[in-house]
Design a protein around this motif. Structure first.
Motif, PDB file in Angstrom:
ATOM      1  N   ILE A 105     116.428  14.098  -2.329  1.00 57.53           N
ATOM      2  CA  ILE A 105     116.904  12.940  -1.558  1.00 57.53           C
ATOM      3  C   ILE A 105     115.790  12.426  -0.640  1.00 57.53           C
ATOM      4  CG2 ILE A 105     118.533  12.140   0.212  1.00 57.53           C
ATOM      5  CD1 ILE A 105     120.554  14.192  -0.859  1.00 57.53           C
ATOM      6  N   HIS A 106     115.140  13.345   0.073  1.00 61.71           N
ATOM      7  CA  HIS A 106     114.091  12.923   1.001  1.00 61.71           C
ATOM      8  C   HIS A 106     112.838  12.439   0.260  1.00 61.71           C
ATOM      9  CE1 HIS A 106     115.737  14.941   4.930  1.00 61.71           C
ATOM     10  NE2 HIS A 106     116.555  14.062   4.409  1.00 61.71           N
ATOM     11  N   ASP A 107     112.482  13.117  -0.841  1.00 54.70           N
ATOM     12  CA  ASP A 107     111.296  12.677  -1.609  1.00 54.70           C
ATOM     13  C   ASP A 107     111.482  11.282  -2.199  1.00 54.70           C
ATOM     14  OD1 ASP A 107     110.211  15.106  -1.059  1.00 54.70           O
ATOM     15  OD2 ASP A 107     110.013  15.774  -3.134  1.00 54.70           O
ATOM     16  N   ASP A 108     112.713  10.924  -2.524  1.00 52.80           N
ATOM     17  CA  ASP A 108     112.979   9.622  -3.153  1.00 52.80           C
ATOM     18  C   ASP A 108     112.969   8.459  -2.155  1.00 52.80           C
ATOM     19  OD1 ASP A 108     113.251  10.642  -5.711  1.00 52.80           O
ATOM     20  OD2 ASP A 108     115.416  10.901  -5.579  1.00 52.80           O
ATOM     21  N   ARG A 111     118.137  11.555 -12.047  1.00 54.74           N
ATOM     22  CA  ARG A 111     119.189  12.121 -12.899  1.00 54.74           C
ATOM     23  C   ARG A 111     120.042  11.007 -13.536  1.00 54.74           C
ATOM     24  NH1 ARG A 111     120.731  17.150  -8.739  1.00 54.74           N
ATOM     25  NH2 ARG A 111     119.040  18.491  -9.410  1.00 54.74           N
ATOM     26  N   GLY A 112     119.387   9.905 -13.884  1.00 57.92           N
ATOM     27  CA  GLY A 112     120.075   8.802 -14.550  1.00 57.92           C
ATOM     28  C   GLY A 112     120.963   7.967 -13.653  1.00 57.92           C
ATOM     29  N   LYS A 113     120.940   8.224 -12.334  1.00 56.44           N
ATOM     30  CA  LYS A 113     121.789   7.465 -11.402  1.00 56.44           C
ATOM     31  C   LYS A 113     120.925   6.886 -10.280  1.00 56.44           C
ATOM     32  CE  LYS A 113     125.746   9.451 -10.207  1.00 56.44           C
ATOM     33  NZ  LYS A 113     126.648  10.500  -9.689  1.00 56.44           N
ATOM     34  N   PRO A 114     121.443   5.847  -9.600  1.00 58.98           N
ATOM     35  CA  PRO A 114     120.700   5.310  -8.446  1.00 58.98           C
ATOM     36  C   PRO A 114     120.508   6.418  -7.405  1.00 58.98           C
ATOM     37  CG  PRO A 114     122.618   3.940  -8.954  1.00 58.98           C
ATOM     38  CD  PRO A 114     122.728   5.161  -9.807  1.00 58.98           C
ATOM     39  N   THR A 115     119.348   6.434  -6.763  1.00 56.72           N
ATOM     40  CA  THR A 115     119.080   7.479  -5.765  1.00 56.72           C
ATOM     41  C   THR A 115     119.985   7.301  -4.541  1.00 56.72           C
ATOM     42  OG1 THR A 115     117.217   6.108  -5.083  1.00 56.72           O
ATOM     43  CG2 THR A 115     116.732   8.022  -6.442  1.00 56.72           C
ATOM     44  N   ASN A 116     120.045   8.344  -3.744  1.00 59.62           N
ATOM     45  CA  ASN A 116     120.971   8.409  -2.610  1.00 59.62           C
ATOM     46  C   ASN A 116     120.828   7.217  -1.661  1.00 59.62           C
ATOM     47  OD1 ASN A 116     122.098   9.419   0.052  1.00 59.62           O
ATOM     48  ND2 ASN A 116     122.643  11.136  -1.275  1.00 59.62           N
ATOM     49  N   HIS A 117     119.590   6.882  -1.301  1.00 56.44           N
ATOM     50  CA  HIS A 117     119.417   5.796  -0.321  1.00 56.44           C
ATOM     51  C   HIS A 117     119.761   4.434  -0.911  1.00 56.44           C
ATOM     52  CE1 HIS A 117     115.456   5.924  -2.346  1.00 56.44           C
ATOM     53  NE2 HIS A 117     115.447   4.634  -2.133  1.00 56.44           N
ATOM     54  N   ILE A 118     119.675   4.288  -2.240  1.00 59.46           N
ATOM     55  CA  ILE A 118     120.079   3.030  -2.865  1.00 59.46           C
ATOM     56  C   ILE A 118     121.592   2.842  -2.693  1.00 59.46           C
ATOM     57  CG2 ILE A 118     120.323   1.839  -5.104  1.00 59.46           C
ATOM     58  CD1 ILE A 118     117.448   1.831  -4.265  1.00 59.46           C
ATOM     59  N   VAL A 119     122.326   3.923  -2.827  1.00 63.55           N
ATOM     60  CA  VAL A 119     123.794   3.856  -2.745  1.00 63.55           C
ATOM     61  C   VAL A 119     124.286   3.851  -1.295  1.00 63.55           C
ATOM     62  CG1 VAL A 119     125.957   4.984  -3.416  1.00 63.55           C
ATOM     63  CG2 VAL A 119     123.990   5.047  -4.960  1.00 63.55           C
ATOM     64  N   GLY A 155     122.218   3.919   1.711  1.00 64.34           N
ATOM     65  CA  GLY A 155     121.313   3.460   2.779  1.00 64.34           C
ATOM     66  C   GLY A 155     120.368   4.579   3.187  1.00 64.34           C
ATOM     67  N   GLU A 156     119.207   4.168   3.703  1.00 65.06           N
ATOM     68  CA  GLU A 156     118.185   5.155   4.075  1.00 65.06           C
ATOM     69  C   GLU A 156     118.649   6.095   5.179  1.00 65.06           C
ATOM     70  OE1 GLU A 156     114.725   1.961   3.875  1.00 65.06           O
ATOM     71  OE2 GLU A 156     114.079   3.810   4.853  1.00 65.06           O
ATOM     72  N   ASP A 157     119.369   5.541   6.162  1.00 68.22           N
ATOM     73  CA  ASP A 157     119.787   6.366   7.299  1.00 68.22           C
ATOM     74  C   ASP A 157     120.693   7.517   6.835  1.00 68.22           C
ATOM     75  OD1 ASP A 157     121.783   4.546   6.661  1.00 68.22           O
ATOM     76  OD2 ASP A 157     121.978   3.723   8.672  1.00 68.22           O
ATOM     77  N   VAL A 158     121.685   7.163   6.023  1.00 70.61           N
ATOM     78  CA  VAL A 158     122.615   8.194   5.546  1.00 70.61           C
ATOM     79  C   VAL A 158     121.906   9.161   4.589  1.00 70.61           C
ATOM     80  CG1 VAL A 158     124.742   8.624   4.235  1.00 70.61           C
ATOM     81  CG2 VAL A 158     124.668   6.810   5.936  1.00 70.61           C
ATOM     82  N   ALA A 159     120.934   8.665   3.835  1.00 72.65           N
ATOM     83  CA  ALA A 159     120.189   9.546   2.928  1.00 72.65           C
ATOM     84  C   ALA A 159     119.392  10.599   3.701  1.00 72.65           C
ATOM     85  CB  ALA A 159     119.266   8.730   2.029  1.00 72.65           C
ATOM     86  N   VAL A 160     118.746  10.174   4.790  1.00 74.07           N
ATOM     87  CA  VAL A 160     118.032  11.150   5.630  1.00 74.07           C
ATOM     88  C   VAL A 160     119.013  12.189   6.158  1.00 74.07           C
ATOM     89  CG1 VAL A 160     116.779  11.489   7.802  1.00 74.07           C
ATOM     90  CG2 VAL A 160     116.185   9.553   6.313  1.00 74.07           C
ATOM     91  N   LEU A 161     120.153  11.711   6.658  1.00 72.86           N
ATOM     92  CA  LEU A 161     121.139  12.616   7.270  1.00 72.86           C
ATOM     93  C   LEU A 161     121.817  13.520   6.236  1.00 72.86           C
ATOM     94  CD1 LEU A 161     122.647  10.066   9.788  1.00 72.86           C
ATOM     95  CD2 LEU A 161     121.301  12.095  10.370  1.00 72.86           C
ATOM     96  N   ALA A 162     122.072  12.987   5.041  1.00 73.05           N
ATOM     97  CA  ALA A 162     122.671  13.822   3.994  1.00 73.05           C
ATOM     98  C   ALA A 162     121.736  14.977   3.644  1.00 73.05           C
ATOM     99  CB  ALA A 162     122.957  12.980   2.745  1.00 73.05           C
ATOM    100  N   GLY A 163     120.433  14.686   3.607  1.00 74.56           N
ATOM    101  CA  GLY A 163     119.456  15.748   3.364  1.00 74.56           C
ATOM    102  C   GLY A 163     119.472  16.782   4.480  1.00 74.56           C
TER     103      GLY A 163
END
Lengths: 261, 261
Positions: A47-50, A61-69, A71-79
């Motif tokens: 998640i963070h590398d993407d 993995r064939g799907k949009p990356t976490n921050h695309i779905v 947002g960047e803020d939630v992607a950082v926090l999910a990681g």
């Protein structure tokens, strides 16, 4: 957290963790929370590398990356939350293992992530992008840290939690380091020989980013020979163990060596 | 990692951790790695919260924020490595404490960070920005998670590692929750009553970001009364302990309540 953790993936690290646990005489329930934890760490690193500020990748993995779905803020926090939850899960859910072994496992996992692990590899990788001064030694540093350390963590955690002796743990550590590097050499080869559809992620991106890879430094054929050698040396570490129980780890090494995506 | 961790700061969390350890009869060496770990977690949360995709802050503790100096990619990774190193430090460096207590401490610290802790607060905070629908209940949820959980973690870790009974741990947990909320109420008040220079960070940014705060919902005077009440209730939890050993925790509550930056 669920979106990325449950998006599929090969689950190589959990499989290694459970196999190592059984190899040293444990049963897989002892290492199940650790196996899940290692996959959480792997997912958080993806998640963070993407993220746009890192590899800026929009397919995984064939799907949009976490921050695309999300947002960047939630992607950082999910990681961040996956990273923390990995340790919570080991500490709270590991049963029938002594606390002393759980503490050792926590220390090993943490070391695999931070400034001597994943993060070290990613920092050197970022600083090397577009640089013509990356030699084999530096490339190996990057891959050992970005990839091998967490595979090593998975195997070592399984061996510790399964009750392995220090000697067994160290043999399995060497096995894991070997297949960790193997994993990345094969990844580099696949990136230049397969399509995005075959890989389930963007193909050829190492070339686009002008990244130094094994195929670039050694050529495809020598890279394949190096992969063979790593596979052979890794499997030699398993010689002293019960062959029946070692079979899954041998199969995993071969799976990593001969996988097509 | 060093730049942000050693940039100063009030060290409230480590001080609380050590004081709680001593209050239950431990000596501060038992909780020193945990005290450092809690500060690492606090620092990592600041680095990530300051990122452009989050609060987008360029001043922290009177210095440029981590991503301004090192870039966003390294700032994300420095936070990740600090998060991991916190657990490594507790697991590897805690001495003269039973492994069972160390495992409990790891679980408590992890829970303070993730989807039931810091991250939960930050996600709700981000989603509430510019919203007119934040009421007192939601504001309290945000502050309990963004601020109080880690202060609670600091105190509970100290109490566990110092050998506290379950009853002592729970009393100190209530104390910490109270001063955690107190801390944020005071922060909200300072943001609207002090200058950037006095605070060592950007003042008035809650107003600029149109954030809901206690002063906005209750007014300054009622916010100050609420702070007084939280301070009083927190200190009541310390009534059953040795007054001499409780003195630092009382002083810390008063410091939090009456601090000027």
């Amino acid at each position: 957290m669920r979106y990325s953790l449950l998006a599929g993936g090969k689950r190589v690290r959990p499989a290694l963790c459970l196999a190592a646990c059984e190899l040293v005489g444990g049963n897989d329930s002892m290492a199940m929370p650790a196996a899940c934890a290692v996959e959480m760490i792997h997912t958080m690193s993806l998640i963070h590398d993407d993220l746009p500020c890192m590899d800026n990748d929009d397919l995984r993995r064939g799907k949009p990356t976490n921050h695309i779905v999300f947002g960047e803020d939630v992607a950082v926090l999910a990681g961040d939350a996956l990273l923390a939850f990995a340790f919570e899960h080991i500490a709270v859910s590991t049963l029938n293992v002594s606390s002393a072994r759980i503490v050792r496992a926590v220390g090993e996992l943490a070391k695999a992530i931070g400034a001597e692990g994943l993060v070290a590899g990613q920092v050197v990788d970022i600083n090397s992008e577009g640089s013509s001064e990356v030699d084999l030694e530096k490339l190996e540093f990057i891959h050992i840290h970005k990839t091998a350390k967490l595979l090593e963590g998975a195997v070592v955690l399984g061996a510790i939690l399964g009750g392995g002796t220090d000697e067994e743990v160290e043999k399995l550590r060497k096995y894991a380091r070997g297949i960790g590097l193997l994993f990345q050499v094969v990844d580099d080869i696949l990136d230049v020989t397969k399509s995005s559809q075959e890989l389930g992620k963007t193909a050829g991106k190492d070339l686009v980013a002008d990244k130094v890879t094994y195929p670039k430094l050694l050529g495809i054929e020598k890279s394949r020979e190096f992969a063979e050698q790593l596979n052979k040396e890794a499997q030699e570490q398993l010689a002293g163990f019960d062959p029946e129980k070692a079979a899954p780890l041998i199969a995993l090494a071969n799976y990593i060596a001969y996988r097509q995506n």
